[in-house]
Design a protein around this motif. Structure first.
Motif, PDB file in Angstrom:
ATOM      1  N   GLY A   1     -52.124  31.443  21.208  1.00 20.42           N
ATOM      2  CA  GLY A   1     -51.851  31.259  19.783  1.00 20.42           C
ATOM      3  C   GLY A   1     -52.752  32.111  18.910  1.00 20.42           C
ATOM      4  N   GLY A   2     -54.018  32.219  19.304  1.00 21.35           N
ATOM      5  CA  GLY A   2     -54.962  33.037  18.541  1.00 21.35           C
ATOM      6  C   GLY A   2     -54.552  34.503  18.538  1.00 21.35           C
ATOM      7  N   SER A   3     -54.089  34.980  19.680  1.00 21.04           N
ATOM      8  CA  SER A   3     -53.650  36.373  19.793  1.00 21.04           C
ATOM      9  C   SER A   3     -52.445  36.640  18.901  1.00 21.04           C
ATOM     10  CB  SER A   3     -53.305  36.686  21.254  1.00 21.04           C
ATOM     11  OG  SER A   3     -52.758  37.964  21.379  1.00 21.04           O
ATOM     12  N   ILE A   4     -51.490  35.704  18.893  1.00 18.47           N
ATOM     13  CA  ILE A   4     -50.308  35.852  18.031  1.00 18.47           C
ATOM     14  C   ILE A   4     -50.726  35.848  16.560  1.00 18.47           C
ATOM     15  CG2 ILE A   4     -48.235  34.665  17.204  1.00 18.47           C
ATOM     16  CD1 ILE A   4     -47.604  33.905  20.027  1.00 18.47           C
ATOM     17  N   CYS A   5     -51.589  34.906  16.219  1.00 15.54           N
ATOM     18  CA  CYS A   5     -52.061  34.776  14.842  1.00 15.54           C
ATOM     19  C   CYS A   5     -52.739  36.074  14.376  1.00 15.54           C
ATOM     20  CB  CYS A   5     -53.036  33.602  14.755  1.00 15.54           C
ATOM     21  SG  CYS A   5     -53.682  33.306  13.111  1.00 15.54           S
ATOM     22  N   ARG A   6     -53.615  36.607  15.202  1.00 16.91           N
ATOM     23  CA  ARG A   6     -54.359  37.821  14.859  1.00 16.91           C
ATOM     24  C   ARG A   6     -53.409  39.028  14.694  1.00 16.91           C
ATOM     25  NH1 ARG A   6     -59.761  38.576  15.566  1.00 16.91           N
ATOM     26  NH2 ARG A   6     -59.869  36.713  16.901  1.00 16.91           N
TER      27      ARG A   6
ATOM     28  N   VAL B   1     -60.235  26.486  13.910  1.00 17.41           N
ATOM     29  CA  VAL B   1     -59.680  26.767  12.583  1.00 17.41           C
ATOM     30  C   VAL B   1     -60.650  27.625  11.780  1.00 17.41           C
ATOM     31  CG1 VAL B   1     -58.980  25.733  10.388  1.00 17.41           C
ATOM     32  CG2 VAL B   1     -58.227  24.712  12.554  1.00 17.41           C
ATOM     33  N   ASN B   2     -61.928  27.304  11.850  1.00 14.78           N
ATOM     34  CA  ASN B   2     -62.930  28.102  11.133  1.00 14.78           C
ATOM     35  C   ASN B   2     -62.951  29.545  11.619  1.00 14.78           C
ATOM     36  OD1 ASN B   2     -63.727  25.930   9.586  1.00 14.78           O
ATOM     37  ND2 ASN B   2     -65.395  25.335  10.956  1.00 14.78           N
ATOM     38  N   GLU B   3     -62.727  29.713  12.926  1.00 10.07           N
ATOM     39  CA  GLU B   3     -62.729  31.061  13.520  1.00 10.07           C
ATOM     40  C   GLU B   3     -61.619  31.930  12.926  1.00 10.07           C
ATOM     41  OE1 GLU B   3     -62.076  33.056  17.946  1.00 10.07           O
ATOM     42  OE2 GLU B   3     -62.503  30.903  17.786  1.00 10.07           O
ATOM     43  N   TYR B   4     -60.490  31.293  12.570  1.00 15.16           N
ATOM     44  CA  TYR B   4     -59.350  32.061  12.057  1.00 15.16           C
ATOM     45  C   TYR B   4     -59.197  31.979  10.540  1.00 15.16           C
ATOM     46  CZ  TYR B   4     -57.988  33.094  16.776  1.00 15.16           C
ATOM     47  OH  TYR B   4     -57.984  33.598  18.063  1.00 15.16           O
ATOM     48  N   SER B   5     -60.154  31.364   9.883  1.00 23.68           N
ATOM     49  CA  SER B   5     -60.052  31.201   8.431  1.00 23.68           C
ATOM     50  C   SER B   5     -60.101  32.535   7.683  1.00 23.68           C
ATOM     51  CB  SER B   5     -61.163  30.273   7.917  1.00 23.68           C
ATOM     52  OG  SER B   5     -62.430  30.828   8.205  1.00 23.68           O
ATOM     53  N   MET B   6     -60.762  33.530   8.291  1.00 25.43           N
ATOM     54  CA  MET B   6     -60.845  34.843   7.656  1.00 25.43           C
ATOM     55  C   MET B   6     -59.766  35.802   8.180  1.00 25.43           C
ATOM     56  SD  MET B   6     -63.293  34.436   5.561  1.00 25.43           S
ATOM     57  CE  MET B   6     -63.716  36.104   5.039  1.00 25.43           C
ATOM     58  N   ILE B   7     -58.949  35.329   9.128  1.00 27.28           N
ATOM     59  CA  ILE B   7     -57.905  36.175   9.729  1.00 27.28           C
ATOM     60  C   ILE B   7     -56.535  35.788   9.191  1.00 27.28           C
ATOM     61  CG2 ILE B   7     -56.762  36.775  11.918  1.00 27.28           C
ATOM     62  CD1 ILE B   7     -59.538  36.225  13.259  1.00 27.28           C
ATOM     63  N   ALA B   8     -56.225  34.496   9.263  1.00 32.99           N
ATOM     64  CA  ALA B   8     -54.929  34.007   8.786  1.00 32.99           C
ATOM     65  C   ALA B   8     -54.931  33.874   7.266  1.00 32.99           C
ATOM     66  CB  ALA B   8     -54.632  32.654   9.433  1.00 32.99           C
ATOM     67  N   SER B   9     -53.734  33.831   6.683  1.00 38.90           N
ATOM     68  CA  SER B   9     -53.623  33.624   5.230  1.00 38.90           C
ATOM     69  C   SER B   9     -54.151  32.245   4.857  1.00 38.90           C
ATOM     70  CB  SER B   9     -52.154  33.743   4.803  1.00 38.90           C
ATOM     71  OG  SER B   9     -51.544  34.862   5.376  1.00 38.90           O
ATOM     72  N   HIS B  10     -53.858  31.257   5.714  1.00 41.59           N
ATOM     73  CA  HIS B  10     -54.348  29.894   5.537  1.00 41.59           C
ATOM     74  C   HIS B  10     -54.697  29.345   6.913  1.00 41.59           C
ATOM     75  CE1 HIS B  10     -52.545  30.068   1.528  1.00 41.59           C
ATOM     76  NE2 HIS B  10     -51.433  30.503   2.119  1.00 41.59           N
ATOM     77  N   ALA B  11     -55.775  28.602   7.012  1.00 45.54           N
ATOM     78  CA  ALA B  11     -56.170  27.973   8.275  1.00 45.54           C
ATOM     79  C   ALA B  11     -56.417  26.497   7.993  1.00 45.54           C
ATOM     80  CB  ALA B  11     -57.411  28.643   8.846  1.00 45.54           C
TER      81      ALA B  11
END
Length: 219
Positions: free
Chosen positions: A14-19, A38-48
């Motif tokens: 899921g992380g790979s798809i999100c990125r 979630v914190n890890e992807y907060s700066m990658i995704a539009s919303h986490a």
């Protein structure tokens, strides 16, 4: 217009798809029960968002039905994966892709309405295995249980021959749909196109026919 995606489950898959979606400029909402992920992807995704996808109220509150595509990438909790998919379907999500852990899981996901089911570990394993057993195969994409698209590097055995000289379609039942040559891509090459050593042939056909071509023409 940009498509809007939601990715539920931020493990490796899921992380790979999100990125990747984020890198392609898509709007992505990342959802997981684990606050650290979630914190890890907060700066990658539009919303986490930290949330339990098996809770219908949580998904409703996130407006999940408004997303163009929802990916259920939950790791090893089959029950959560199935329940989440059921809720998404009931809420009217247009397009659902779900990760399956095994064939039984896949059958259930299809039965409850998942539009696409993927086996990332199994499919990647097949690609790696094909790449390991053949010096010619660069990449492998399974289209069905019996048909694939394969990237094959041309060697000295077929260097200087045209497609018609090799008579590939008649002899092997496969089709060269494109040729990669350095920075050039030749789509739907003509029968008189000459193949050079190190050209990458993108072929489509039955797995048995592709294997026969590899063994008889390239080895």
């Amino acid at each position: 217009m940009k498509k809007e995606f939601a990715v539920i489950g931020l493990g490796r898959f899921g992380g790979s798809i999100c990125r990747t979606l984020a890198e392609e400029g898509m709007e992505v909402m990342a959802i997981d029960k684990d606050e650290n992920r979630v914190n890890e992807y907060s700066m990658i995704a539009s919303h986490a968002v930290v949330g339990d996808s098996t809770d219908e109220k949580v998904l409703k509150g996130l407006g999940i039905r408004n997303f163009d595509h929802v990916i259920v990438a939950i790791g090893d909790d089959i029950q959560a994966s199935i329940l989440t998919t059921i809720i998404l379907k009931e809420l009217g999500v247009k397009n659902i892709t779900a990760k399956a852990l095994n064939d039984y899981h896949e059958k259930v996901l299809i039965k409850i309405g998942a539009d696409h089911v993927v086996h990332p570990e199994r499919d990647m394993g097949k690609r790696i295995a094909h790449n390991m057993i053949s010096n010619s195969v660069l990449d492998y994409l399974e289209l069905s249980d019996e048909h694939s698209i394969v990237e094959i590097v041309a060697n000295e055995r077929i260097d200087g021959n045209s497609i018609i000289d090799l008579d590939i379609r008649a002899k092997y039942g496969i089709t060269i749909v494109a040729i990669k040559r350095k920075d050039e891509i030749i789509v739907s090459p003509q029968a008189n196109e000459v193949i050079n050593k190190k050209d990458i042939l993108i072929v489509i056909g039955a797995d048995t026919d592709i294997n026969r071509f590899e063994k008889k023409a390239l080895q």
